[in-house]
Design an enzyme around this catalytic site. Structure first.
Site, PDB file in Angstrom:
ATOM      1  N   ALA A 130       2.991  -0.534  -9.454  1.00  0.00           N
ATOM      2  CA  ALA A 130       1.672   0.146  -8.592  1.00  0.00           C
ATOM      3  C   ALA A 130       1.824   0.401  -7.538  1.00  0.00           C
ATOM      4  O   ALA A 130       2.084  -1.229  -6.919  1.00  0.00           O
ATOM      5  CB  ALA A 130       0.687  -0.860  -8.693  1.00  0.00           C
ATOM      6  N   GLN A 335      24.404   8.325  17.198  1.00  0.00           N
ATOM      7  CA  GLN A 335      25.253   9.974  17.863  1.00  0.00           C
ATOM      8  C   GLN A 335      25.773   9.936  19.099  1.00  0.00           C
ATOM      9  O   GLN A 335      26.660  10.240  19.397  1.00  0.00           O
ATOM     10  CB  GLN A 335      24.619  11.095  17.267  1.00  0.00           C
ATOM     11  CG  GLN A 335      25.330  12.547  16.581  1.00  0.00           C
ATOM     12  CD  GLN A 335      26.465  12.101  15.688  1.00  0.00           C
ATOM     13  OE1 GLN A 335      26.212  11.255  15.259  1.00  0.00           O
ATOM     14  NE2 GLN A 335      27.247  13.177  16.179  1.00  0.00           N
ATOM     15  N   GLY A 338      28.424   7.339  19.960  1.00  0.00           N
ATOM     16  CA  GLY A 338      29.605   7.659  19.104  1.00  0.00           C
ATOM     17  C   GLY A 338      29.800   6.520  18.014  1.00  0.00           C
ATOM     18  O   GLY A 338      28.710   5.662  17.285  1.00  0.00           O
ATOM     19  N   GLY A 339      31.377   6.013  18.112  1.00  0.00           N
ATOM     20  CA  GLY A 339      31.799   4.742  17.430  1.00  0.00           C
ATOM     21  C   GLY A 339      30.779   3.677  18.188  1.00  0.00           C
ATOM     22  O   GLY A 339      30.934   2.674  17.372  1.00  0.00           O
ATOM     23  N   GLU A 362       3.457   0.721   3.942  1.00  0.00           N
ATOM     24  CA  GLU A 362       2.014   1.153   4.125  1.00  0.00           C
ATOM     25  C   GLU A 362       1.524   2.415   3.720  1.00  0.00           C
ATOM     26  O   GLU A 362       0.609   3.493   4.036  1.00  0.00           O
ATOM     27  CB  GLU A 362       1.427   0.891   5.385  1.00  0.00           C
ATOM     28  CG  GLU A 362       1.538  -0.620   5.572  1.00  0.00           C
ATOM     29  CD  GLU A 362       0.711  -1.655   6.227  1.00  0.00           C
ATOM     30  OE1 GLU A 362      -0.024  -0.533   7.015  1.00  0.00           O
ATOM     31  OE2 GLU A 362       0.769  -2.648   6.762  1.00  0.00           O
TER      32      GLU A 362
HETATM   33  N1  CAA Z   1     -11.195   4.612   2.763  1.00  0.00           N
HETATM   34  C1  CAA Z   1     -12.132   4.640   1.781  1.00  0.00           C
HETATM   35  N2  CAA Z   1     -12.438   4.845   0.648  1.00  0.00           N
HETATM   36  C2  CAA Z   1     -11.480   5.258  -0.039  1.00  0.00           C
HETATM   37  C3  CAA Z   1     -10.272   6.071   1.059  1.00  0.00           C
HETATM   38  C4  CAA Z   1     -10.358   5.387   2.729  1.00  0.00           C
HETATM   39  N3  CAA Z   1      -8.974   5.933   3.395  1.00  0.00           N
HETATM   40  N4  CAA Z   1      -9.160   6.382   0.495  1.00  0.00           N
HETATM   41  C5  CAA Z   1      -9.781   6.300  -1.284  1.00  0.00           C
HETATM   42  N5  CAA Z   1     -11.086   5.665  -1.257  1.00  0.00           N
HETATM   43  C6  CAA Z   1     -12.168   5.312  -2.367  1.00  0.00           C
HETATM   44  C7  CAA Z   1     -12.165   6.454  -2.951  1.00  0.00           C
HETATM   45  O1  CAA Z   1     -13.058   7.618  -2.063  1.00  0.00           O
HETATM   46  C8  CAA Z   1     -12.745   6.210  -3.893  1.00  0.00           C
HETATM   47  O2  CAA Z   1     -14.428   5.478  -4.308  1.00  0.00           O
HETATM   48  P1  CAA Z   1     -15.265   5.718  -5.135  1.00  0.00           P
HETATM   49  O3  CAA Z   1     -13.910   5.312  -6.713  1.00  0.00           O
HETATM   50  O4  CAA Z   1     -16.394   5.002  -5.139  1.00  0.00           O
HETATM   51  O5  CAA Z   1     -15.150   7.228  -5.530  1.00  0.00           O
HETATM   52  C9  CAA Z   1     -11.390   5.690  -4.770  1.00  0.00           C
HETATM   53  O6  CAA Z   1     -11.002   4.260  -3.149  1.00  0.00           O
HETATM   54  C10 CAA Z   1     -10.522   6.008  -4.962  1.00  0.00           C
HETATM   55  O7  CAA Z   1      -9.669   6.964  -4.499  1.00  0.00           O
HETATM   56  P2  CAA Z   1      -8.816   7.917  -4.833  1.00  0.00           P
HETATM   57  O8  CAA Z   1     -10.057   8.128  -6.136  1.00  0.00           O
HETATM   58  O9  CAA Z   1      -9.075   9.079  -3.330  1.00  0.00           O
HETATM   59  O10 CAA Z   1      -7.546   6.891  -4.800  1.00  0.00           O
HETATM   60  P3  CAA Z   1      -5.832   7.375  -6.125  1.00  0.00           P
HETATM   61  O11 CAA Z   1      -5.902   6.557  -7.312  1.00  0.00           O
HETATM   62  O12 CAA Z   1      -6.812   9.010  -6.007  1.00  0.00           O
HETATM   63  O13 CAA Z   1      -5.528   7.093  -4.762  1.00  0.00           O
HETATM   64  C11 CAA Z   1      -4.032   7.268  -2.334  1.00  0.00           C
HETATM   65  C12 CAA Z   1      -5.056   7.526  -3.207  1.00  0.00           C
HETATM   66  C13 CAA Z   1      -4.285   7.189  -1.400  1.00  0.00           C
HETATM   67  C14 CAA Z   1      -2.818   7.593  -3.241  1.00  0.00           C
HETATM   68  C15 CAA Z   1      -3.529   5.484  -2.141  1.00  0.00           C
HETATM   69  O14 CAA Z   1      -3.640   5.360  -4.404  1.00  0.00           O
HETATM   70  C16 CAA Z   1      -2.871   5.576  -1.513  1.00  0.00           C
HETATM   71  O15 CAA Z   1      -3.145   5.131  -0.839  1.00  0.00           O
HETATM   72  N6  CAA Z   1      -1.583   4.533  -1.581  1.00  0.00           N
HETATM   73  C17 CAA Z   1      -0.472   4.007  -1.358  1.00  0.00           C
HETATM   74  C18 CAA Z   1      -0.499   2.222  -1.209  1.00  0.00           C
HETATM   75  C19 CAA Z   1      -0.148   1.927  -0.164  1.00  0.00           C
HETATM   76  O16 CAA Z   1      -0.209   2.453   0.877  1.00  0.00           O
HETATM   77  N7  CAA Z   1       0.321   0.566  -0.320  1.00  0.00           N
HETATM   78  C20 CAA Z   1       1.016  -0.513   0.634  1.00  0.00           C
HETATM   79  C21 CAA Z   1       1.444  -1.659   0.619  1.00  0.00           C
HETATM   80  S1  CAA Z   1       0.922  -3.010   1.723  1.00  0.00           S
HETATM   81  C22 CAA Z   1       2.165  -2.467   2.751  1.00  0.00           C
HETATM   82  O17 CAA Z   1       3.124  -1.504   2.724  1.00  0.00           O
HETATM   83  C23 CAA Z   1       2.522  -3.695   3.915  1.00  0.00           C
HETATM   84  C24 CAA Z   1       3.735  -4.068   4.613  1.00  0.00           C
HETATM   85  O18 CAA Z   1       4.265  -4.501   3.887  1.00  0.00           O
HETATM   86  C25 CAA Z   1       4.373  -3.340   6.007  1.00  0.00           C
END
Ligand code: CAA
Length: 388
Positions: A130, A335, A338-339, A362
């Site tokens: 995930a 670039q 260079g080296g 993120e």
């Molecule tokens: N604000 C509020 N609610 C939101 C939202 C937002 N920006 N985006 C989605 N939602 C809500 C939707 O309204 C929905 O709500 P309901 O169930 O009440 O209807 C729910 O969330 C599910 O939304 P989606 O159906 O749009 O969800 P999805 O499964 O299609 O996923 C996605 C959307 C944008 C792809 C999301 O999964 C995503 O952002 N994926 C990337 C994950 C990510 O960024 N991970 C980073 C990990 S942390 C990290 O990296 C930290 C680090 O180390 C630096």
């Protein structure tokens, strides 16, 4: 429209820049080589208020606005992007959602130790299966009379090994697949076990861990926001967090540009400074222009967030653009040198390695494009995810 930073914003920018010049920059190459996490540095950052810059003073923070905090991340990342991500995750991905969604009791209990830098925060969403599909998490929180028993494994957790507070996402409704059955929990370090330190291409002064949660018992007061509404917490946290990563990318690109510019004015070839040649001039002009454009997108998104206005699309645009600029322009900086650019004698090879991750964590660039497309096309939910 006003493109000037305020006096307060300029002051915190200067404070951070001076601190970074004295305490971070001289050590960054060594920390990178040694894969050293500078734990002691965060105590010093806390002393000048930068572990809770945009946290209200009543919760132990410095009480500055969100754009000021973004300036802090830009300056820290300019010196060392590993330090930048440590502070970014600690603040944007843990302290701020606790403030936004916590009860009064949760806020006064969990926020001050974070804002004062007594321990770090970690955001535990990602799992082996995930990543981009964050709604697919399998970590389970089984309910019982007093709370939940949480079991699962999380991957690539920034700050994991040094964290005292984890914002952790687990499935509370087994019958519902996807985002709907997820809840957010506040865990302590003794609820989790760190199982692995990740070896990375860059960001070697930050830590990235695998963790397991082995039947951790948490009481009801550890639920953040509503049960089964934790995905909203994750998504809104990432909306703000992405602006921080965009600032990190901007800081890296700025650092690379400065080294390339100085080198072009020094290095001589064919009887001239290489900056006299049009090929090098065009590279520097492009760098300067793209960094300017990225900065405008980043500051706009930060300003919108501070105004409590929608910023999902603008934050995604800022992160997408700034991270691509950082990857492209750190390569260009090599670039120009260079080296020498390919060696550890200059920092640009580190900037190049550090920049790449900003296109991935993120939310990958592909996810940012998906978020932007959903917004501009008025689409929501899974439609685009399924079709793309
Ligand atoms: N604000 C509020 N609610 C939101 C939202 C937002 N920006 N985006 C989605 N939602 C809500 C939707 O309204 C929905 O709500 P309901 O169930 O009440 O209807 C729910 O969330 C599910 O939304 P989606 O159906 O749009 O969800 P999805 O499964 O299609 O996923 C996605 C959307 C944008 C792809 C999301 O999964 C995503 O952002 N994926 C990337 C994950 C990510 O960024 N991970 C980073 C990990 S942390 C990290 O990296 C930290 C680090 O180390 C630096």
């Amino acid at each position: 429209m006003d493109f000037d930073l305020t006096q307060d914003q300029r002051e915190i920018q200067a404070l951070t820049r001076d601190f970074a010049k004295a305490e971070i920059e001289p050590n960054a190459a060594q920390w990178d080589r040694d894969h050293h996490f500078p734990r002691e540095l965060f105590g010093k950052l806390a002393e000048i208020g930068l572990m809770g810059a945009c946290v209200p003073e009543e919760y132990g923070g410095a009480g500055v606005d969100f754009l000021s905090y973004i300036l802090v991340l830009e300056e820290l990342s300019r010196a060392d992007a590993g330090v930048g991500v440590t502070v970014a995750v600690h603040t944007s991905a843990v302290t701020l959602p606790l403030l936004a969604y916590g009860t009064d009791e949760q806020k006064s209990r969990f926020v001050p130790p974070l804002a004062r830098g007594e321990h770090l925060g970690a955001f535990a969403l990602t799992e082996a299966e995930a990543g981009s599909d964050a709604g697919a998490i399998r970590t389970v929180a089984e309910p019982h009379d007093d709370g939940w028993t949480i079991t699962g494994a999380k991957q690539w957790i920034t700050n994991g090994r040094y964290s005292g507070t984890f914002l952790l996402f687990a499935r509370t409704d087994q019958r519902t697949a996807g985002a709907r059955g997820v809840s957010a929990f506040i865990l302590d370090a003794d609820h989790v076990r760190v199982t692995r330190d990740e070896e990375k291409l860059g960001l070697n002064s930050s830590v990235t861990n695998d963790i397991v949660i082995e039947g951790a018992e948490v009481e009801r007061d550890r639920l953040l926001y509503e049960e089964n509404r934790g995905f909203r917490v994750a998504m809104t946290t990432l909306d703000g967090g992405r602006i921080g990563i965009a600032a990190q990318a901007l800081g890296i690109a700025q650092a690379a540009y400065e080294v390339a510019r100085a080198y072009a004015l020094e290095r001589r070839a064919f009887g001239h400074r290489i900056g006299d040649f049009q090929a090098i001039q065009h590279k520097l002009a492009n760098m300067s222009m793209e960094i300017d454009a990225a900065r405008l997108l980043v500051y706009r998104a930060a300003w919108l967030k501070h105004q409590r206005r929608p910023h999902t699309e603008e934050g995604a645009k800022a992160k997408l653009f700034a991270s691509e600029v950082a990857r492209r322009q750190t390569a260009e900086a090599i670039q120009v040198l260079g080296g020498y650019g390919y060696t550890k004698e200059f920092p640009v090879e580190r900037y190049y390695r550090d920049a790449k991750i900003t296109e991935i964590y993120e939310g990958t660039s592909e996810i940012q494009r998906l978020v932007i497309a959903r917004s501009i096309l008025g689409l929501s939910e899974r439609t685009l995810a399924v079709k793309s």
